[in-house]
Design a protein around this motif. Structure first.
Motif: not given
Length: 164
Positions: A55-59, A96-99, A107-112, A135-142
């Motif tokens: 609810l508060l934090w996950r990306t 636009m920068m956020t998107v 997304r690239s960092s998470g896949l790497q 390593l922490k696998e940060v999830n980007g977005h589709s």
């Protein structure tokens, strides 16, 4: 000192009732609520702690809360200050920068990180290395998660942008 406290409370009230602030908060919280509900229905949340965390934090996930918040802000600013105003153009560029970041860099960092973790685990199994710390696998977005976040934010921004 006594005279400044009432002035601060008036300023705080003005800040927290500002349609731009409210649209950002509702854009972010709305997306986080939808994201949490989806994960709850799918059975991915197993404790109260995980529920609060989602609810508060996950990306990552559907919809993008970053995109929702930024599109709500840009839309609200557009309705309140004009879609040709400098501040709207600034907010649009920020969106636009956020998107771009949600779709590209994160997304690239998470896949790497995922591939590096796979390689590290494989090397540890083959005893080529003694201990591998994942390593922490940060999830980007589709793209669909970002589009849904932007659409949600636009609806919220229209609602707050039309407030007088």
């Amino acid at each position: 000192m006594e005279n400044t406290l009432p002035a601060l409370s008036v300023q705080a009230k003005l800040f927290f009732t500002n349609p731009c602030v409210l649209s950002c908060l509702f854009g972010w919280l709305g997306a986080q609520f939808i994201k949490t509900a989806i994960n709850l229905i799918r059975g991915r949340i197993h404790s109260i702690g995980e529920l609060i965390d989602w609810l508060l934090w996950r990306t990552g996930g559907m919809p993008s809360s970053h995109s929702s918040m930024c599109s709500a802000l840009a839309t609200t600013i557009g309705f309140r200050n004009g879609f040709n105003s400098d501040i709207f153009i600034f907010a649009l560029m920020f969106l636009m920068m956020t998107v771009r970041d949600a779709l590209g860099v994160r997304r690239s960092s998470g896949l790497q990180a995922k591939k590096i973790n796979e390689l590290g685990s494989e090397l540890q199994e083959k005893k080529a290395i003694s201990l591998y710390k994942k390593l922490k696998e940060v999830n980007g977005h589709s793209p669909m998660e970002v589009i849904c976040g932007v659409i949600l934010g636009i609806f919220i921004g229209v609602a707050f942008g039309l407030l007088k």
